[in-house]
Design a protein around this motif. Structure first.
Motif, mmCIF file in Angstrom:
data_model
loop_
_atom_site.group_PDB
_atom_site.id
_atom_site.type_symbol
_atom_site.label_atom_id
_atom_site.label_comp_id
_atom_site.label_asym_id
_atom_site.label_seq_id
_atom_site.Cartn_x
_atom_site.Cartn_y
_atom_site.Cartn_z
ATOM 1 N N ASN A 1 -12.638 7.655 10.525
ATOM 2 C CA ASN A 1 -12.964 8.109 9.164
ATOM 3 C C ASN A 1 -12.250 7.273 8.104
ATOM 4 O OD1 ASN A 1 -10.338 9.004 9.257
ATOM 5 N ND2 ASN A 1 -10.875 11.137 9.554
ATOM 6 N N LEU B 1 -8.181 6.263 4.296
ATOM 7 C CA LEU B 1 -7.573 5.526 3.186
ATOM 8 C C LEU B 1 -6.693 6.474 2.366
ATOM 9 C CD1 LEU B 1 -10.737 3.544 2.070
ATOM 10 C CD2 LEU B 1 -8.895 2.766 3.556
ATOM 11 N N TYR B 2 -5.772 5.883 1.592
ATOM 12 C CA TYR B 2 -4.933 6.705 0.726
ATOM 13 C C TYR B 2 -5.696 6.949 -0.574
ATOM 14 C CZ TYR B 2 -1.689 4.638 4.045
ATOM 15 O OH TYR B 2 -1.099 4.207 5.192
ATOM 16 N N LYS C 1 -5.486 14.662 8.828
ATOM 17 C CA LYS C 1 -4.331 14.229 9.605
ATOM 18 C C LYS C 1 -4.289 12.712 9.731
ATOM 19 C CE LYS C 1 -2.417 15.335 14.028
ATOM 20 N NZ LYS C 1 -2.965 15.506 15.373
ATOM 21 N N SER C 2 -5.477 12.112 9.813
ATOM 22 C CA SER C 2 -5.527 10.665 10.061
ATOM 23 C C SER C 2 -4.899 9.870 8.919
ATOM 24 C CB SER C 2 -6.968 10.221 10.293
ATOM 25 O OG SER C 2 -7.779 10.583 9.207
ATOM 26 N N VAL C 3 -4.923 10.408 7.698
ATOM 27 C CA VAL C 3 -4.325 9.671 6.581
ATOM 28 C C VAL C 3 -2.812 9.529 6.800
ATOM 29 C CG1 VAL C 3 -3.909 9.649 4.103
ATOM 30 C CG2 VAL C 3 -6.107 10.407 4.976
ATOM 31 N N GLU D 1 -1.376 9.710 9.748
ATOM 32 C CA GLU D 1 -1.193 8.836 10.914
ATOM 33 C C GLU D 1 -1.291 7.373 10.500
ATOM 34 O OE1 GLU D 1 -2.837 11.887 14.348
ATOM 35 O OE2 GLU D 1 -4.167 10.359 13.544
ATOM 36 N N ALA D 2 -2.235 7.096 9.600
ATOM 37 C CA ALA D 2 -2.360 5.729 9.086
ATOM 38 C C ALA D 2 -1.060 5.310 8.421
ATOM 39 C CB ALA D 2 -3.515 5.653 8.088
ATOM 40 N N ALA D 3 -0.446 6.237 7.682
ATOM 41 C CA ALA D 3 0.817 5.919 7.011
ATOM 42 C C ALA D 3 1.915 5.624 8.024
ATOM 43 C CB ALA D 3 1.226 7.077 6.109
ATOM 44 N N SER D 4 1.949 6.401 9.102
ATOM 45 C CA SER D 4 3.003 6.169 10.087
ATOM 46 C C SER D 4 2.787 4.830 10.798
ATOM 47 C CB SER D 4 3.082 7.322 11.092
ATOM 48 O OG SER D 4 1.993 7.279 11.972
ATOM 49 N N ILE D 5 1.532 4.451 10.994
ATOM 50 C CA ILE D 5 1.259 3.138 11.590
ATOM 51 C C ILE D 5 1.565 2.024 10.594
ATOM 52 C CG2 ILE D 5 -0.643 1.637 12.328
ATOM 53 C CD1 ILE D 5 -1.702 4.020 13.909
ATOM 54 N N ASP D 6 1.341 2.303 9.311
ATOM 55 C CA ASP D 6 1.665 1.309 8.287
ATOM 56 C C ASP D 6 3.174 1.113 8.128
ATOM 57 O OD1 ASP D 6 -0.766 0.345 7.602
ATOM 58 O OD2 ASP D 6 -1.014 1.505 5.774
ATOM 59 N N GLY D 7 3.950 1.955 8.781
ATOM 60 C CA GLY D 7 5.392 1.724 8.793
ATOM 61 C C GLY D 7 6.201 2.726 7.983
ATOM 62 N N LEU D 8 5.578 3.784 7.463
ATOM 63 C CA LEU D 8 6.316 4.752 6.673
ATOM 64 C C LEU D 8 7.069 5.724 7.573
ATOM 65 C CD1 LEU D 8 4.394 3.626 4.460
ATOM 66 C CD2 LEU D 8 4.366 5.905 3.488
ATOM 67 N N LYS E 1 5.293 9.993 -0.341
ATOM 68 C CA LYS E 1 4.430 8.959 -0.898
ATOM 69 C C LYS E 1 2.952 9.226 -0.634
ATOM 70 C CE LYS E 1 7.267 4.847 -1.202
ATOM 71 N NZ LYS E 1 7.889 3.862 -0.338
ATOM 72 N N ILE E 2 2.656 9.894 0.476
ATOM 73 C CA ILE E 2 1.256 10.079 0.856
ATOM 74 C C ILE E 2 0.825 11.541 0.736
ATOM 75 C CG2 ILE E 2 -0.450 9.754 2.697
ATOM 76 C CD1 ILE E 2 0.733 7.135 1.579
ATOM 77 N N ALA F 1 -10.745 9.564 0.815
ATOM 78 C CA ALA F 1 -9.729 9.303 1.836
ATOM 79 C C ALA F 1 -10.392 9.077 3.176
ATOM 80 C CB ALA F 1 -8.761 10.476 1.930
ATOM 81 N N VAL F 2 -11.269 9.991 3.537
ATOM 82 C CA VAL F 2 -11.918 9.883 4.829
ATOM 83 C C VAL F 2 -13.414 9.992 4.660
ATOM 84 C CG1 VAL F 2 -9.952 10.833 6.041
ATOM 85 C CG2 VAL F 2 -11.756 12.352 5.276
#
Lengths: 364, 284
Positions: free
Chosen positions: A92, A95-96, B170-172, B174-181, B189-190, B281-282
């Protein structure tokens, strides 16, 4: 280029005896895989097969129940996602929503302490490759689906990850865009040269993209191989039925020794085999792809046409042979109509025999 | 459909009337001359408008020496106490607690417990709170009231924001944790920016609750700014001295002043209370 002290982009991923349970449910059962550097590796399976779970284990988003995962030679079981230097594109996109496109892509670089100039040049470089230079100031909600998907790709690629993980990233695009994105993704991966793991349930997508495909079903790896191998020699009935569209024809029957040669006998017909040898007589399922059934004038199996589907380059015929319905692919257009009687023949070297008990391929 | 729309419209008009009439009545009373305040039948549309209720002591019956504008020292206390208990309740306790509860604890009973706690009347805790605040030497201080008010702003914020946090894909994160946060950066921040509509609702409700609170302010404070922490609802009651004075004009004028901050805050927050805050976002 400075990539923040990562192990670089030549990472190998090894999945060793990995089992994942959710409560009592076994999502992955003793999975072993080696994903070579720079490979475009596709995890293919129906929904619920555990392919996304495996991807999430590699990303570090789920804990491994048993076994180990190595990225670039380092065991990562207890390494959190942020320290694995993997990048992921979600189904999905995720994105932020409160950041514009530039900040969506740049966040990971900021976190990793890149300088302002480095961030700017890196983001504009990746934006150029993905053709999103014009939308860097927009918010995700102002973008089309295709643009959102490109932003998600850009965010993942911007920092040269060790491994690039994609979870059905094309499934939300419309058919035309999907085919475009597919070839774009393939050339992008070649250009960047990063080890890629791609999850999909779409076998044609897998065939088009992969250098190697792993077929999963119910948490078990059924077969690993290149697209050619998987298409021509599927090792079991599941893989045989899952790969290829239209699907492979499956005909139950028996292998019987007939003098010095062998014979496939089904309820409705039998076929003399000239060049194929077996150890024993078996109850089998014959698998034959639609393009390996040919129309013949005489000396063939009698069949009746149920339906004709002219596609242009090929024509699909649904034919009835006794109690089984088969699909035949004829190259080119042919003037046939439902209800007509025809004769068909199977190409012997393309016939695949599966043991009905073990569901495994018998041909060597 | 048409019939339903008409029915809804009538309902809305009735509800709006109930909601808005007291405000209208307060405002016109504040602007009326004394002779029109006490007329029977009541005057719904004043013929003469005056601002004298705001600055002259009310003298309807007997003597009330205070004026509406004289509420300033009480307003200072109210503003500081309401803002502090609203913001601390929302940001320091509510949002982190709600996030932790939805992401890590996932215990329904804990959430329900918070809800149950909110059902207990605030006044039930007066005696223990009086003892605690006295022991802490915080009687008649800002912090005395702030601490007490946080005990009801924080649970409300927590409970309210849990719903908003659990709606974040939830995936947003998870994306942040993969981005290094880190987990904390992911939170502030998210996740936090994605629940801004909830944060705004929480700030407003907390502020209004604390701003209007009466019982604790009565018990725990006794002088206005600068010597004490008495809040503006207590000042309002002084317009009514039983069997002596009823300064309705002055009371209404002070009421208008007291209403203003909540109304301004509500209007300002309006732009954040929009649907589709997290859109994009999704891909659904």
């Amino acid at each position: 280029m400075d990539n923040g002290g990562s192990e670089g982009i030549m990472s190998e991923v090894i999945v060793e005896n990995v089992t994942k349970k959710f409560g009592n449910f076994v999502a992955l059962d003793n999975v072993n895989l080696t994903i070579k550097p720079k490979e475009f590796f596709v995890l293919l399976g129906p929904s619920g097969s555990g392919k996304t779970t495996l991807l999430r284990l590699i990303a570090g988003l789920e804990d491994i129940t048993e076994g180990s995962i190595y990225i670039g030679g380092k065991k990562v079981n207890d390494v959190p996602p942020k320290d694995r230097n993997v990048a992921m594109v979600f189904q999905n996109y995720a994105l932020y929503p409160h950041f514009n496109v530039f900040d969506n892509i740049a966040l990971t670089l900021k976190v990793r302490g890149y300088s302002k100039d480095a961030i700017k040049s890196r983001v504009s470089e990746i934006a150029k490759i993905l053709h999103i230079e014009d939308i860097l100031n927009k918010k995700p909600r102002e973008l089309s689906g295709g643009q959102q998907q490109r932003v998600a790709l850009a965010r993942a690629l911007v920092r040269e990850p060790s491994v690039f993980l994609l979870d059905e990233p094309l499934s939300n695009l419309d058919a035309k865009l999907r085919v475009e994105a597919r070839s774009f993704l393939r050339s992008l991966q070649k250009e960047v040269g990063v080890t890629t793991v791609f999850v999909t349930h779409d076998q044609s997508e897998a065939m088009a993209l992969a250098t190697t495909i792993a077929v999963l079903d119910k948490g078990i790896i059924k077969q690993v191989g290149d697209p050619y191998e998987l298409y021509t020699k599927p090792k079991d009935i599941f893989t045989a039925g899952f790969i290829g569209s239209p699907a492979m024809n499956m005909i139950p029957g028996k292998l019987v020794k007939d003098g010095s040669s062998w014979r496939f006998v089904s309820e409705d017909f039998s076929v003399q085999l000239i060049n194929t040898e077996f150890e024993n007589e078996y109850d089998v399922i014959l698998g034959i792809r639609p393009e390996h059934i040919t129309l013949v004038k005489d000396d063939g199996i009698n069949a009746k046409i149920n339906n004709v589907e002219p596609m242009g380059a090929v024509t699909y015929l649904d034919i009835q042979v006794g109690s089984v319905e088969l699909t035949v692919q004829y190259t080119g257009l042919i003037k046939l109509e439902a209800g007509m009687e025809i004769k068909v023949k199977f190409v012997e070297e393309k016939m695949l025999f599966y043991d009905r008990k073990t569901e495994k391929l018998l041909n060597v | 459909m048409k019939k339903l729309d008409a029915f809804l419209l009538i309902l809305l008009i009735i509800f709006s009337f109930f909601a808005l009439f007291p405000i209208y009545w307060t405002v016109i009373t504040a602007l009326k001359v004394n002779s029109e305040i006490f007329t029977i039948p009541p005057v719904f549309f004043p013929t003469k408008i005056t601002f004298s209720n705001f600055y002259t002591p009310g003298t309807t019956f007997g003597e009330v020496s205070q004026t509406a504008f004289g509420s300033f020292p009480w307003l200072i206390n109210s503003t500081i106490i309401a803002l502090a208990s609203s913001l601390i309740g929302t940001f320091v306790i509510g949002a982190p607690a709600a996030y932790a509860l939805t992401r890590y604890l996932k215990n329904v009973w804990f959430a329900r417990l918070i809800l149950f706690m909110m059902m207990i009347p605030e006044a039930a805790f007066i005696i223990p709170f009086y003892v605690i605040i006295t022991k802490l030497n915080m009687i008649n201080t800002w912090w005395g009231l702030i601490l007490v008010y946080i005990s009801f702003t924080a649970p409300l914020s927590t409970w309210l924001l849990m719903g908003f946090f659990s709606d974040i894909p939830k995936s947003v994160e998870e994306a942040a944790s993969i981005d290094g946060l880190s987990a904390f950066s992911t939170f502030y921040k998210i996740a936090l920016p994605m629940v801004i509509p909830g944060i705004m609702v929480s700030i407003i409700l907390n502020f209004i609750n604390a701003w209007n609170e009466f019982i604790y302010a009565l018990v725990l404070t006794y002088t206005p700014f600068p010597t004490g922490a008495q809040t503006v609802p207590l000042y309002l009651t002084d317009f009514i001295v039983i069997e002596k004075s009823f300064a309705w004009g002055g009371l209404a004028a002070a009421g208008v002043i007291v209403m203003l901050p909540s109304i301004i805050l509500g209007i300002y927050a309006q732009k954040y209370l929009v649907k589709g805050w997290t859109m994009g976002a999704v891909k659904e």
